[in-house]
Design a protein around this motif. Structure first.
Motif: not given
Length: 123
Positions: A1-23
């Motif tokens: 069974q294939v699974q893709l699980v994203e993480s890293g999303g959140e609330l951030v201010q304009p101009g900020g940075s985030l890193r999303l991951s997908c396992a």
């Protein structure tokens, strides 16, 4: 069974940075192209970025070019999306996807999808 699980999303201010991951699991990760799509409220799902399995070459939507970077680690079966200089228009649910077809940009060219992770850009 294939699974893709994203993480890293959140609330951030304009101009900020985030890193999303997908396992990924349940597939030969190194043989699949990986993509990121997003869907904002009331809008259609749109292509964000993708990376090929063989060359590692990446493609981006014009709206994120120069701000977002997609990468993959085949030893960890994980794809990343580094997002810099975020603005309110980047607010959306972000989905990762895996596909075997050649096309990078069309959602129909992807075989497997994650459940999504919410990114909200707001002051």
């Amino acid at each position: 069974q294939v699974q893709l699980v994203e993480s890293g999303g959140e609330l951030v201010q304009p101009g900020g940075s985030l890193r999303l991951s997908c396992a990924a699991s349940g597939l030969t990760f190194s043989r699949y192209k990986m993509g990121w799509f997003r869907q904002a409220p009331g809008k259609e799902r749109e292509f964000v970025a993708a990376i090929r399995w063989n060359t590692g070459s990446a493609s981006y939507a014009d709206s994120v070019k120069g701000r977002f970077t997609i990468s993959r680690d085949n030893t960890k079966n994980t794809v990343y999306l580094q997002m810099n200089s975020l603005n309110v228009e980047d607010t959306a649910v972000y989905y990762c996807a895996a596909g075997s077809a050649y096309d990078l940009f069309a959602a129909v060219a992807y075989d497997y999808w994650g459940q999504g992770t919410q990114v909200t850009v707001s002051s």
